[in-house]
Scaffold this motif. Structure first.
Motif, mmCIF file in Angstrom:
data_model
loop_
_atom_site.group_PDB
_atom_site.id
_atom_site.type_symbol
_atom_site.label_atom_id
_atom_site.label_comp_id
_atom_site.label_asym_id
_atom_site.label_seq_id
_atom_site.Cartn_x
_atom_site.Cartn_y
_atom_site.Cartn_z
ATOM 1 N N LEU A 1 1.567 20.881 -2.709
ATOM 2 C CA LEU A 1 0.756 20.375 -1.504
ATOM 3 C C LEU A 1 -0.456 20.551 -1.410
ATOM 4 O O LEU A 1 -1.050 21.706 -1.881
ATOM 5 N N PHE A 2 -1.407 19.789 -0.749
ATOM 6 C CA PHE A 2 -2.678 19.931 -0.710
ATOM 7 C C PHE A 2 -3.042 20.805 0.556
ATOM 8 O O PHE A 2 -2.586 20.355 1.966
ATOM 9 N N LYS A 3 -3.316 22.076 0.444
ATOM 10 C CA LYS A 3 -3.265 22.853 1.584
ATOM 11 C C LYS A 3 -4.240 22.675 2.734
ATOM 12 O O LYS A 3 -3.994 22.822 3.892
ATOM 13 N N HIS A 4 -5.552 21.992 2.389
ATOM 14 C CA HIS A 4 -6.579 21.466 3.266
ATOM 15 C C HIS A 4 -6.035 20.235 3.885
ATOM 16 O O HIS A 4 -6.885 19.747 5.005
ATOM 17 N N MET A 5 -4.972 19.454 3.866
ATOM 18 C CA MET A 5 -4.638 18.222 4.371
ATOM 19 C C MET A 5 -3.372 18.578 5.175
ATOM 20 O O MET A 5 -2.376 19.253 4.989
ATOM 21 N N ASN A 6 -3.307 17.938 6.312
ATOM 22 C CA ASN A 6 -2.164 17.934 7.263
ATOM 23 C C ASN A 6 -0.987 17.084 6.427
ATOM 24 O O ASN A 6 -1.316 16.555 5.651
ATOM 25 N N ILE A 7 0.204 17.088 7.166
ATOM 26 C CA ILE A 7 1.283 16.550 6.553
ATOM 27 C C ILE A 7 1.335 15.164 6.460
ATOM 28 O O ILE A 7 1.601 14.402 5.442
ATOM 29 N N ARG A 8 0.759 14.470 7.501
ATOM 30 C CA ARG A 8 0.391 12.916 7.384
ATOM 31 C C ARG A 8 -0.278 12.649 5.996
ATOM 32 O O ARG A 8 -0.133 11.680 5.189
ATOM 33 N N LYS A 9 -1.643 13.327 5.952
ATOM 34 C CA LYS A 9 -2.382 13.091 4.890
ATOM 35 C C LYS A 9 -1.820 13.250 3.575
ATOM 36 O O LYS A 9 -2.069 12.784 2.253
ATOM 37 N N ASN A 10 -1.085 14.524 3.300
ATOM 38 C CA ASN A 10 -0.352 14.590 2.070
ATOM 39 C C ASN A 10 0.582 13.443 1.623
ATOM 40 O O ASN A 10 0.559 13.218 0.627
ATOM 41 N N ILE A 11 1.555 13.112 2.565
ATOM 42 C CA ILE A 11 2.205 12.013 2.345
ATOM 43 C C ILE A 11 1.631 10.662 2.146
ATOM 44 O O ILE A 11 1.896 9.930 1.202
ATOM 45 N N ALA A 12 0.550 10.729 2.499
ATOM 46 C CA ALA A 12 -0.336 9.247 2.487
ATOM 47 C C ALA A 12 -1.104 9.272 1.235
ATOM 48 O O ALA A 12 -1.567 8.185 0.780
ATOM 49 N N PHE A 13 -1.246 10.508 0.448
ATOM 50 C CA PHE A 13 -2.157 10.499 -0.490
ATOM 51 C C PHE A 13 -2.020 9.450 -1.632
ATOM 52 O O PHE A 13 -3.057 8.864 -1.915
ATOM 53 N N GLY A 14 -0.850 9.191 -2.185
ATOM 54 C CA GLY A 14 -0.913 8.167 -3.123
ATOM 55 C C GLY A 14 -0.899 6.713 -2.765
ATOM 56 O O GLY A 14 -1.541 6.146 -3.318
ATOM 57 N N LEU A 15 -0.705 6.724 -1.288
ATOM 58 C CA LEU A 15 -0.768 5.216 -0.789
ATOM 59 C C LEU A 15 -2.541 4.952 -0.679
ATOM 60 O O LEU A 15 -3.044 3.761 -0.980
ATOM 61 N N GLU A 16 -3.299 6.068 -0.353
ATOM 62 C CA GLU A 16 -4.625 5.839 -0.292
ATOM 63 C C GLU A 16 -5.392 5.744 -1.648
ATOM 64 O O GLU A 16 -6.356 5.027 -1.574
ATOM 65 N N ILE A 17 -4.799 6.611 -2.658
ATOM 66 C CA ILE A 17 -5.236 6.202 -3.886
ATOM 67 C C ILE A 17 -5.110 4.776 -4.482
ATOM 68 O O ILE A 17 -6.031 4.242 -4.980
ATOM 69 N N ARG A 18 -4.045 4.303 -4.014
ATOM 70 C CA ARG A 18 -3.940 2.744 -4.169
ATOM 71 C C ARG A 18 -4.647 1.762 -3.324
ATOM 72 O O ARG A 18 -4.408 0.458 -3.432
ATOM 73 N N LYS A 19 -5.337 2.326 -2.452
ATOM 74 C CA LYS A 19 -6.192 1.724 -1.220
ATOM 75 C C LYS A 19 -5.454 0.642 -0.630
ATOM 76 O O LYS A 19 -5.843 -0.582 -0.420
ATOM 77 N N GLU A 20 -4.183 0.877 -0.246
ATOM 78 C CA GLU A 20 -3.243 0.210 0.687
ATOM 79 C C GLU A 20 -3.814 0.117 2.016
ATOM 80 O O GLU A 20 -4.608 0.892 2.372
ATOM 81 N N PRO A 21 -3.770 -1.014 2.760
ATOM 82 C CA PRO A 21 -4.229 -1.147 4.062
ATOM 83 C C PRO A 21 -3.886 0.003 5.196
ATOM 84 O O PRO A 21 -2.698 0.586 5.207
ATOM 85 N N LYS A 22 -4.651 0.475 5.858
ATOM 86 C CA LYS A 22 -4.465 1.517 6.639
ATOM 87 C C LYS A 22 -3.409 1.644 7.637
ATOM 88 O O LYS A 22 -2.608 2.513 7.822
ATOM 89 N N ALA A 23 -3.217 0.346 8.166
ATOM 90 C CA ALA A 23 -2.040 0.329 9.187
ATOM 91 C C ALA A 23 -0.699 0.324 8.259
ATOM 92 O O ALA A 23 0.237 0.897 8.874
ATOM 93 N N LYS A 24 -0.746 -0.342 7.085
ATOM 94 C CA LYS A 24 0.750 -0.080 6.069
ATOM 95 C C LYS A 24 0.741 1.243 5.823
ATOM 96 O O LYS A 24 1.917 1.779 5.926
ATOM 97 N N ILE A 25 -0.301 2.110 5.387
ATOM 98 C CA ILE A 25 0.157 3.601 5.353
ATOM 99 C C ILE A 25 0.415 4.222 6.585
ATOM 100 O O ILE A 25 1.309 5.127 6.482
ATOM 101 N N ALA A 26 0.021 4.017 7.637
ATOM 102 C CA ALA A 26 0.106 4.730 8.841
ATOM 103 C C ALA A 26 1.655 4.431 9.206
ATOM 104 O O ALA A 26 2.669 5.280 9.557
ATOM 105 N N ASP A 27 2.194 3.105 9.073
ATOM 106 C CA ASP A 27 3.546 2.936 9.143
ATOM 107 C C ASP A 27 4.579 3.564 8.485
ATOM 108 O O ASP A 27 5.705 3.940 8.645
ATOM 109 N N ARG A 28 4.116 3.570 7.037
ATOM 110 C CA ARG A 28 4.845 4.163 6.055
ATOM 111 C C ARG A 28 5.099 5.623 6.052
ATOM 112 O O ARG A 28 6.097 6.223 5.729
ATOM 113 N N VAL A 29 4.177 6.393 6.496
ATOM 114 C CA VAL A 29 4.108 7.498 6.819
ATOM 115 C C VAL A 29 4.958 8.099 7.872
ATOM 116 O O VAL A 29 5.823 8.974 7.851
ATOM 117 N N GLU A 30 4.918 7.274 9.089
ATOM 118 C CA GLU A 30 5.786 7.549 10.111
ATOM 119 C C GLU A 30 7.372 7.206 9.738
ATOM 120 O O GLU A 30 8.194 8.019 10.163
#
Length: 339
Positions: free
Chosen positions: A85-114
């Motif tokens: 895990l990335f120590k400098h990122m909180n749990i939400r950011k860790n889970i969202a990492f792959g989705l952010e690399i793929r440049k998914e919409p922020k709202a979709k990422i937030a829903d998927r993380v929750e």
């Protein structure tokens, strides 16, 4: 099929890590690669992931040839033993990492993380950092991160190896429940027989770069194909073949080759019978729901027997006591097999 491995060979210098491996993993199944260190199980997992390239053979993922495909194009989730895990990122950011690399919409990422936080039973902990979680919780975050991108295949390399026994057992049950919810094709590597038996649909038993047997947990335990499988899956007594046939056990059971018998299949009585042999109890070990009796035969052969607590209390056994034993079931293999 979710994963097909055809005639795969892999060498590292002069070391043959995988020797003509053939394997099919059904779509949506959970399969364990089980074997001792050096058996080739992690190498096979890395080949499926694309982290290594086979010297020969083919690998197919969801029906497509992925042998030469880049790891980034295989749509695989990978979970390592040590979380990563990335120590400098909180749990939400860790889970969202792959989705952010793929440049998914922020709202979709937030829903998927929750959604994933709830799925891995970490709802309300998304703002914490890895250092604020237990080992078991960190491994669940690693699994959530791997699942975030909705992989077609999930690969787990000794996922619970760094955890203590109690947490490991809890996570095994949790992983099985999780798989039953998401149904992603999953392959996990373990050297823990109990873990493989408890979690998987099928077990692939590996030894020295080869597959010894593929089957359900019940099949590999009750009907082992080779002496290695018999010895590696669950405890077993091995009575070596005796050329002179003087062993009491071999005389009774007429085996010319090695004899394999599970501790639970040794029946103990305090009275002699026409088919029993004498043994002396050298030690009694209380294991909670059962008792392990260490026995020595007249020829010096040492055996281990398991009794239920109820049976132990009924017999009132004591160390150094002489008892009479009779195997309820014994198995032998052709002489050309070796462990």
């Amino acid at each position: 099929m979710g994963i097909v491995v055809e005639n795969v060979v892999k060498r590292f210098g002069d070391f043959l890590a995988l020797d003509n491996i053939n394997l099919e993993v059904k779509t949506g199944s959970l399969v364990a690669l089980l074997g001792p260190s050096g058996s080739g199980k992690s190498t096979l997992l890395r080949l499926i992931a694309g982290l290594e390239t086979p010297d020969r053979g083919k690998i197919f993922l969801t029906g497509k040839d992925a042998t030469d495909q880049d790891v980034r194009d295989r749509n695989i989730g990978f979970v390592f033993q040590h979380y990563a895990l990335f120590k400098h990122m909180n749990i939400r950011k860790n889970i969202a990492f792959g989705l952010e690399i793929r440049k998914e919409p922020k709202a979709k990422i937030a829903d998927r993380v929750e959604e994933l936080l709830e799925l891995v039973q970490l709802k309300g902990l998304g703002n914490r950092y890895p250092s604020q979680l237990s080992g078991g919780q960190r491994q669940r975050v690693a699994l959530a991160r791997a699942l975030a991108v909705q992989p077609s295949v999930l690969l787990l390399d000794e996922p619970f190896g760094a955890l203590d026994a109690k947490v490991r057992k809890e996570l095994r049950a949790w992983l099985r429940r999780l798989h039953d919810e998401v149904h992603v094709t999953t392959v996990f590597v373990t050297h823990d027989q109990e873990e493989a038996m408890e979690v998987s649909d099928e077990i692939v038993v590996m030894n020295k770069g080869q597959i010894e047997q593929i089957g359900t947990p019940a099949e590999v335990y009750d009907n082992p194909a080779t002496p290695f499988v018999m010895s590696f899956i669950g405890p077993v007594n091995v009575l070596p073949a005796r050329r002179d046939r003087t062993s009491e056990f071999h005389q009774i059971h007429k085996h010319n080759s090695d004899v394999y018998i599970r501790p639970r299949d040794i029946h103990i009585e305090t009275e002699t019978t026409s088919t029993s042999i004498s043994a002396r109890i050298t030690r009694l070990i209380h294991l909670g729901w059962e008792v392990q009796a260490e026995l020595v035969l007249g020829d010096g052969q040492v055996l281990t027997a398991h009794l239920t607590r109820e049976r132990f209390d009924e017999l009132k056994l004591q160390p150094q006591q002489y008892v009479h034993i009779e195997p309820k079931e014994a198995k032998s293999f052709p002489l050309d097999y070796s462990i």
